[in-house]
Design an enzyme around this catalytic site. Structure first.
Site, PDB file in Angstrom:
ATOM      1  N   ASP A 190      -0.685 -11.949  15.483  1.00 54.53           N
ATOM      2  CA  ASP A 190      -1.354 -11.157  14.450  1.00 54.53           C
ATOM      3  C   ASP A 190      -2.546 -11.947  13.918  1.00 54.53           C
ATOM      4  O   ASP A 190      -2.405 -13.109  13.539  1.00 54.53           O
ATOM      5  CB  ASP A 190      -0.371 -10.850  13.318  1.00 54.53           C
ATOM      6  N   HIS A 236     -10.434  -7.976   3.668  1.00 52.55           N
ATOM      7  CA  HIS A 236      -9.003  -8.237   3.444  1.00 52.55           C
ATOM      8  C   HIS A 236      -8.762  -9.714   3.146  1.00 52.55           C
ATOM      9  O   HIS A 236      -8.030 -10.056   2.206  1.00 52.55           O
ATOM     10  CB  HIS A 236      -8.188  -7.801   4.668  1.00 52.55           C
ATOM     11  N   GLU A 293       0.753  -3.264   6.127  1.00 56.94           N
ATOM     12  CA  GLU A 293      -0.572  -3.695   6.573  1.00 56.94           C
ATOM     13  C   GLU A 293      -1.013  -2.748   7.679  1.00 56.94           C
ATOM     14  O   GLU A 293      -0.344  -2.638   8.711  1.00 56.94           O
ATOM     15  CB  GLU A 293      -0.554  -5.154   7.055  1.00 56.94           C
ATOM     16  N   GLU A 295      -3.104  -1.852  10.703  1.00 56.08           N
ATOM     17  CA  GLU A 295      -3.793  -2.662  11.706  1.00 56.08           C
ATOM     18  C   GLU A 295      -3.943  -1.874  13.008  1.00 56.08           C
ATOM     19  O   GLU A 295      -3.293  -0.857  13.211  1.00 56.08           O
ATOM     20  CB  GLU A 295      -2.994  -3.942  11.998  1.00 56.08           C
ATOM     21  N   ASP A 351       2.178  -3.723   9.933  1.00 55.66           N
ATOM     22  CA  ASP A 351       2.793  -5.045   9.791  1.00 55.66           C
ATOM     23  C   ASP A 351       3.405  -5.144   8.394  1.00 55.66           C
ATOM     24  O   ASP A 351       2.822  -5.729   7.476  1.00 55.66           O
ATOM     25  CB  ASP A 351       1.725  -6.124  10.020  1.00 55.66           C
ATOM     26  N   ARG A 363       5.687  -9.391   0.095  1.00 50.51           N
ATOM     27  CA  ARG A 363       4.722 -10.323  -0.509  1.00 50.51           C
ATOM     28  C   ARG A 363       5.369 -11.425  -1.316  1.00 50.51           C
ATOM     29  O   ARG A 363       4.817 -12.534  -1.408  1.00 50.51           O
ATOM     30  CB  ARG A 363       3.726  -9.550  -1.387  1.00 50.51           C
ATOM     31  N   GLN A 378       6.730 -13.881   1.178  1.00 48.51           N
ATOM     32  CA  GLN A 378       5.581 -14.512   1.823  1.00 48.51           C
ATOM     33  C   GLN A 378       4.951 -15.581   0.928  1.00 48.51           C
ATOM     34  O   GLN A 378       4.648 -16.685   1.371  1.00 48.51           O
ATOM     35  CB  GLN A 378       4.551 -13.434   2.167  1.00 48.51           C
ATOM     36  N   LYS A 392       7.415 -11.406   7.069  1.00 52.23           N
ATOM     37  CA  LYS A 392       6.816 -10.411   7.964  1.00 52.23           C
ATOM     38  C   LYS A 392       7.654 -10.138   9.212  1.00 52.23           C
ATOM     39  O   LYS A 392       7.432  -9.133   9.882  1.00 52.23           O
ATOM     40  CB  LYS A 392       5.424 -10.880   8.418  1.00 52.23           C
ATOM     41  N   THR A 403       7.904  -4.788  12.541  1.00 50.34           N
ATOM     42  CA  THR A 403       6.500  -4.425  12.730  1.00 50.34           C
ATOM     43  C   THR A 403       6.515  -3.118  13.514  1.00 50.34           C
ATOM     44  O   THR A 403       7.113  -3.055  14.588  1.00 50.34           O
ATOM     45  CB  THR A 403       5.748  -5.510  13.536  1.00 50.34           C
ATOM     46  N   GLU A 453      -3.584  -4.935  -2.139  1.00 55.89           N
ATOM     47  CA  GLU A 453      -5.009  -4.785  -2.479  1.00 55.89           C
ATOM     48  C   GLU A 453      -5.236  -3.492  -3.273  1.00 55.89           C
ATOM     49  O   GLU A 453      -5.985  -3.476  -4.253  1.00 55.89           O
ATOM     50  CB  GLU A 453      -5.855  -4.733  -1.205  1.00 55.89           C
TER      51      GLU A 453
HETATM   52  O1  LIG Z   1      -4.111 -14.972   2.939  1.00 57.49           O
HETATM   53  C1  LIG Z   1      -2.900 -15.121   3.150  1.00 57.49           C
HETATM   54  O2  LIG Z   1      -2.296 -16.125   2.824  1.00 57.49           O
HETATM   55  C2  LIG Z   1      -2.127 -14.081   3.826  1.00 57.49           C
HETATM   56  C3  LIG Z   1      -2.639 -13.081   4.493  1.00 57.49           C
HETATM   57  C4  LIG Z   1      -1.839 -12.011   5.088  1.00 57.49           C
HETATM   58  O3  LIG Z   1      -0.717 -11.693   4.736  1.00 57.49           O
HETATM   59  C5  LIG Z   1      -2.484 -11.223   6.109  1.00 57.49           C
HETATM   60  C6  LIG Z   1      -1.887 -11.202   7.491  1.00 57.49           C
HETATM   61  O4  LIG Z   1      -0.730 -10.983   7.857  1.00 57.49           O
HETATM   62  C7  LIG Z   1      -2.929 -11.139   8.520  1.00 57.49           C
HETATM   63  C8  LIG Z   1      -3.588  -9.813   8.444  1.00 57.49           C
HETATM   64  O5  LIG Z   1      -2.893  -8.824   8.679  1.00 57.49           O
HETATM   65  O6  LIG Z   1      -4.792  -9.732   8.198  1.00 57.49           O
HETATM   66 CA    CA Z   2      -0.781  -8.642   9.362  1.00 55.99          CA
HETATM   67 MG    MG Z   3       5.414  -7.551  10.489  1.00 54.02          MG
END
Ligand SMILES: O=C(O)/C=C/C(=O)CC(=O)CC(=O)O
Ligand code: CA
Ligand code: MG
Length: 401
Positions: A116, A123, A189, A191, A223, A227, A230, A243, A247, A347
């Protein structure tokens, strides 16, 4: 013109012909190609001798067919177009069409490796502000290489599969120690995913020019992202359990050949990239819609991505790592500059601080149990047609106890 009774503006006309796998009702997985609201049984078609693909259309997934390479993909696509347009073939082919509503989509390819990326500047800037307030939102490497991570191939699921809310560790900034429980900040997400067909050799990098010969087609990807999990786990090694629980991908793989008319110049890059990342700046004009419980909440524009899929492929093999049929690499979340163009709810609601109101009058920050998210997309096709991607849909189930 096809002899099938479908509208000229059908996004699944003969200009598209996406491939997938379906269960006809007996629990098996069979390959098919979508035309309008029907699916052409490719296994049965190959057995009639009307199309030839070395027997690969008898497989349960697209991998053996994709392994044949671009010359075969183009030959089969040309032949399918002929069979569906020349009325001489109507009688033998029409018998092999099934109503889409009577079959169940299956995962169209065995997913090899799943990567990914993080290629949308909007973003990455938004997530930088939300995850790392007070620091520059784009890290110093972002404009020099397409940032990515390896995801979990075994939990890539086909559209329609329910998603169980994940549990895990989370620690709000003000808390002293982490707690364990169901994610309270479950997100999506939006994508676009690229499906590798032809393999490369271990030790030999692909170039940006190799993209057309190695990438078979395109799917939509959701995806799903927890959060809170994460934010606590991702430093220093990147996304992991936040994550890897699921997916989702769309059921129909749109052939790259169907997207020739959707090519648009990708944004110019500054500073200049290293020579192995130089490319012809081919982007794709894919318009995504994010639908939350029936309400369109966002329209992410894929054409705005800073890093192209050709650059992503060159980057992911530049160290000599090889690709195999069925490898999937996703673009990264697609977000445009406007709030109505973002590809994630973190976002859209700015970290949960600005709830959105859906058409049923209820407000949301992150996903609640029972919520359904549908991603759809279209791209321009040849001669004023539209190429449909179908949808990737998933519903959130309560956590398992
Ligand atoms: O900036 C971060 O720490 C995290 C970013 C993401 O969660 C985004 C990711 O999975 C990649 C994406 O889909 O753009
Ligand atoms: Ca992603
Ligand atoms: Mg995923």
């Amino acid at each position: 013109m096809t002899w099938l009774d479908i509208a000229a503006d059908d996004p699944f006309g003969v200009h598209n012909l996406p491939y997938g796998a379906f269960d006809p009702g007996d629990g098996s997985s069979r390959l098919g190609v979508r035309i309008g609201d029907r699916v052409l049984d490719l296994a049965a078609l190959e057995r009639t001798g009307l199309v030839e693909a070395d027997g690969t259309l008898q497989a349960a997934t697209l991998n053996p067919f994709m392994a044949l390479g671009r010359t075969c993909w183009s030959a089969v696509r040309e032949r399918l177009t002929e069979l569906l347009t020349d009325t001489a073939f109507r009688a033998p082919v029409e018998r092999l069409l099934l109503p889409l509503a009577e079959v169940t989509p299956r995962l169209p390819f065995d997913v090899g490796d799943y990567v990914d990326f993080y290629s949308s500047e909007d973003h990455a800037t938004n997530l930088g502000k939300l995850f790392r307030p007070g620091s520059p939102p784009l890290l110093p490497n972002w404009k020099h290489l397409p940032i990515g991570y390896h995801g979990r191939a075994g939990t890539v699921v086909v559209s329609g599969t329910d998603v169980v809310r994940p549990c895990g560790q989370r620690k709000p900034p003000q808390a002293e120690v982490p707690t364990f429980g169901p994610s309270q900040r479950l997100d999506i997400e939006a994508e676009v995913g690229f499906v590798v067909g032809a393999a490369s050799s271990l030790g030999t990098p692909l170039t940006t020019k190799d993209f057309q010969d190695h990438v078979f087609g395109v799917v939509l990807v959701n995806d799903w992202s927890a959060r809170d999990l994460q934010a606590w786990e991702y430093q220093p090694l990147g996304p992991f359990l936040g994550k890897s629980f699921a997916t989702s991908v769309s059921a129909w793989v749109v052939p790259l050949d169907a997207l020739a008319a959707a090519r648009v110049p990708a944004p110019a890059q500054s500073p200049p990239v290293l020579p192995y990342l130089a490319d012809d700046r081919t982007g794709y004009d894919i318009h995504i819609e994010v639908v939350w419980n029936g309400t369109v909440v966002s329209r992410p524009p894929f054409a705005s991505l800073y890093w192209t899929p050709a650059q992503q492929l060159a980057h992911l093999t530049v160290n000599g790592a090889s690709v195999r049929p069925g490898d999937l690499y996703a673009s990264g979340t697609v977000s445009g500059p406007e709030r109505g163009q973002v590809g994630s709810f973190i976002e859209l609601t700015w970290g949960g601080a600005e709830p959105v109101t859906l058409a049923d009058g209820r407000t949301r920050t992150f996903l609640e149990d029972g919520d359904t998210v549908t991603l759809t997309a279209t791209a321009p096709g040849p001669a004023g047609t539209v190429v449909g991607f179908g949808e990737v849909v998933g519903r959130i189930l309560p956590p398992s106890t």
